[in-house]
Scaffold this motif. Structure first.
Motif, PDB file in Angstrom:
ATOM      1  N   ALA A 152     -23.162  16.264 -44.879  1.00 45.57           N
ATOM      2  CA  ALA A 152     -24.364  15.887 -44.118  1.00 45.57           C
ATOM      3  C   ALA A 152     -24.734  16.996 -43.142  1.00 45.57           C
ATOM      4  O   ALA A 152     -25.914  17.357 -43.012  1.00 45.57           O
ATOM      5  N   ILE A 153     -23.737  17.556 -42.472  1.00 45.15           N
ATOM      6  CA  ILE A 153     -23.990  18.652 -41.529  1.00 45.15           C
ATOM      7  C   ILE A 153     -24.569  19.855 -42.263  1.00 45.15           C
ATOM      8  O   ILE A 153     -25.553  20.453 -41.818  1.00 45.15           O
ATOM      9  N   LYS A 154     -23.980  20.201 -43.385  1.00 53.51           N
ATOM     10  CA  LYS A 154     -24.467  21.349 -44.161  1.00 53.51           C
ATOM     11  C   LYS A 154     -25.924  21.141 -44.595  1.00 53.51           C
ATOM     12  O   LYS A 154     -26.712  22.080 -44.615  1.00 53.51           O
ATOM     13  N   THR A 155     -26.282  19.903 -44.903  1.00 52.64           N
ATOM     14  CA  THR A 155     -27.641  19.590 -45.325  1.00 52.64           C
ATOM     15  C   THR A 155     -28.658  19.883 -44.229  1.00 52.64           C
ATOM     16  O   THR A 155     -29.745  20.383 -44.503  1.00 52.64           O
ATOM     17  N   VAL A 156     -28.308  19.595 -42.979  1.00 57.72           N
ATOM     18  CA  VAL A 156     -29.285  19.740 -41.886  1.00 57.72           C
ATOM     19  C   VAL A 156     -29.128  21.025 -41.094  1.00 57.72           C
ATOM     20  O   VAL A 156     -29.949  21.321 -40.232  1.00 57.72           O
ATOM     21  N   GLU A 157     -28.100  21.794 -41.365  1.00 59.31           N
ATOM     22  CA  GLU A 157     -27.827  22.968 -40.552  1.00 59.31           C
ATOM     23  C   GLU A 157     -28.950  23.996 -40.535  1.00 59.31           C
ATOM     24  O   GLU A 157     -29.175  24.646 -39.531  1.00 59.31           O
ATOM     25  N   VAL A 167     -31.727  15.657 -38.384  1.00 58.84           N
ATOM     26  CA  VAL A 167     -30.659  16.274 -37.595  1.00 58.84           C
ATOM     27  C   VAL A 167     -30.155  15.284 -36.554  1.00 58.84           C
ATOM     28  O   VAL A 167     -28.940  15.122 -36.370  1.00 58.84           O
ATOM     29  N   HIS A 168     -31.061  14.604 -35.897  1.00 61.92           N
ATOM     30  CA  HIS A 168     -30.650  13.632 -34.873  1.00 61.92           C
ATOM     31  C   HIS A 168     -29.843  12.490 -35.471  1.00 61.92           C
ATOM     32  O   HIS A 168     -28.878  12.025 -34.856  1.00 61.92           O
ATOM     33  N   ARG A 169     -30.218  12.046 -36.672  1.00 63.27           N
ATOM     34  CA  ARG A 169     -29.440  10.994 -37.339  1.00 63.27           C
ATOM     35  C   ARG A 169     -28.021  11.462 -37.621  1.00 63.27           C
ATOM     36  O   ARG A 169     -27.052  10.731 -37.390  1.00 63.27           O
ATOM     37  N   VAL A 170     -27.912  12.685 -38.114  1.00 66.34           N
ATOM     38  CA  VAL A 170     -26.574  13.222 -38.396  1.00 66.34           C
ATOM     39  C   VAL A 170     -25.792  13.361 -37.094  1.00 66.34           C
ATOM     40  O   VAL A 170     -24.620  12.976 -37.017  1.00 66.34           O
ATOM     41  N   MET A 171     -26.439  13.873 -36.067  1.00 63.90           N
ATOM     42  CA  MET A 171     -25.760  14.033 -34.775  1.00 63.90           C
ATOM     43  C   MET A 171     -25.258  12.691 -34.242  1.00 63.90           C
ATOM     44  O   MET A 171     -24.129  12.601 -33.750  1.00 63.90           O
ATOM     45  N   ASP A 172     -26.082  11.653 -34.343  1.00 67.50           N
ATOM     46  CA  ASP A 172     -25.684  10.318 -33.861  1.00 67.50           C
ATOM     47  C   ASP A 172     -24.444   9.799 -34.588  1.00 67.50           C
ATOM     48  O   ASP A 172     -23.582   9.170 -33.981  1.00 67.50           O
ATOM     49  N   VAL A 173     -24.368  10.062 -35.877  1.00 65.01           N
ATOM     50  CA  VAL A 173     -23.249   9.538 -36.670  1.00 65.01           C
ATOM     51  C   VAL A 173     -21.985  10.374 -36.475  1.00 65.01           C
ATOM     52  O   VAL A 173     -20.887   9.830 -36.406  1.00 65.01           O
ATOM     53  N   VAL A 175     -21.087  12.403 -33.925  1.00 67.30           N
ATOM     54  CA  VAL A 175     -20.701  12.782 -32.566  1.00 67.30           C
ATOM     55  C   VAL A 175     -19.240  12.455 -32.263  1.00 67.30           C
ATOM     56  O   VAL A 175     -18.554  13.230 -31.592  1.00 67.30           O
ATOM     57  N   SER A 176     -18.721  11.364 -32.761  1.00 68.10           N
ATOM     58  CA  SER A 176     -17.322  11.011 -32.480  1.00 68.10           C
ATOM     59  C   SER A 176     -16.341  11.789 -33.359  1.00 68.10           C
ATOM     60  O   SER A 176     -15.161  11.882 -33.037  1.00 68.10           O
ATOM     61  N   HIS A 177     -16.820  12.356 -34.465  1.00 69.27           N
ATOM     62  CA  HIS A 177     -15.956  13.113 -35.376  1.00 69.27           C
ATOM     63  C   HIS A 177     -16.020  14.617 -35.129  1.00 69.27           C
ATOM     64  O   HIS A 177     -15.014  15.307 -35.270  1.00 69.27           O
ATOM     65  N   ARG A 178     -17.205  15.099 -34.802  1.00 66.68           N
ATOM     66  CA  ARG A 178     -17.430  16.534 -34.627  1.00 66.68           C
ATOM     67  C   ARG A 178     -18.258  16.799 -33.362  1.00 66.68           C
ATOM     68  O   ARG A 178     -19.369  17.319 -33.431  1.00 66.68           O
ATOM     69  N   PRO A 179     -17.722  16.426 -32.183  1.00 64.09           N
ATOM     70  CA  PRO A 179     -18.512  16.569 -30.949  1.00 64.09           C
ATOM     71  C   PRO A 179     -18.909  18.022 -30.655  1.00 64.09           C
ATOM     72  O   PRO A 179     -19.991  18.268 -30.125  1.00 64.09           O
ATOM     73  N   ASP A 180     -18.068  18.978 -31.019  1.00 62.53           N
ATOM     74  CA  ASP A 180     -18.396  20.383 -30.759  1.00 62.53           C
ATOM     75  C   ASP A 180     -19.636  20.807 -31.540  1.00 62.53           C
ATOM     76  O   ASP A 180     -20.507  21.514 -31.009  1.00 62.53           O
ATOM     77  N   TRP A 181     -19.734  20.368 -32.794  1.00 62.00           N
ATOM     78  CA  TRP A 181     -20.908  20.698 -33.592  1.00 62.00           C
ATOM     79  C   TRP A 181     -22.160  20.074 -32.972  1.00 62.00           C
ATOM     80  O   TRP A 181     -23.206  20.715 -32.890  1.00 62.00           O
TER      81      TRP A 181
END
Length: 190
Positions: A152-157, A167-173, A175-181
């Motif tokens: 998902a991250i690669k798709t929106v990067e 991007v915001h949807r991916v960030m919302d989901v 955030v608890s797994h990849r907060p640094d990204w």
């Protein structure tokens, strides 16, 4: 286009005269484009020849043409109505590979039964291999549904728009797994 119209008109007349078997035989021999099969299948369905319409779909769905996605989804819906799960599955896979969508992905899962795990891997690879043109939403929906955060991250990067809803949807989901990204991505967009 004129040839297709005349061919469809010929088949339509045969069907209207009750000569459905003749129309089907001619179609199976003479069909060269998906549009021809789709046109005849619609006529047969309208006239109540559902099984025959599905036979034409099966014969015509692998032809070339400009209506393949519509033909495949229509075939899948007809096959489901006739409880032909194998044809519904095949047609849904064809539709997905032409134009991936979360809807078709779900239909395939419903039809696949025990083969789902194998098919799922193939469909996910299809998503990864396709160019991004117009399918990012389907990619994000499916990757997030499957918990594939990195995909998902690669798709929106590459999406640089500061207010991108995907991007915001991916960030919302994530955030608890990849907060640094999420933090890095938010900083770039701020």
């Amino acid at each position: 286009m004129l040839v297709i119209c005349r061919f469809q008109e010929f088949l339509k007349q045969l069907a209207a005269l009750g000569r459905v078997e003749e129309a089907m035989s001619a179609a199976k021999i003479l069909m060269e484009r998906a549009e021809e099969g789709f046109g005849l299948a619609k006529i047969l369905r309208e006239d109540g020849y559902l099984v025959e319409a599905l036979e034409i779909c099966i014969a015509g769905i692998n032809l070339t043409g400009n209506c393949l996605y519509e033909f495949a989804t229509w075939t899948s819906d007809l096959a489901q109505r006739l409880e032909d799960n194998a044809t519904a599955l095949t047609a849904s896979i064809i539709a997905f590979k032409i134009r991936p969508s979360f809807r078709d992905y779900g239909k395939i899962q419903d039809y696949a039964g025990e083969t789902w795990l194998t098919l799922k891997q193939d469909l996910l690879q299809t998503l990864r291999d396709q160019p991004d043109w117009g399918i990012q939403e389907a990619q994000v929906d499916i990757f997030l549904h499957e918990g594939l955060i990195d995909d998902a991250i690669k798709t929106v990067e590459r999406d640089t728009y500061y207010d991108s809803k995907l991007v915001h949807r991916v960030m919302d989901v994530v955030v608890s797994h990849r907060p640094d990204w999420v933090i890095d991505n938010a900083r770039r967009r701020a």
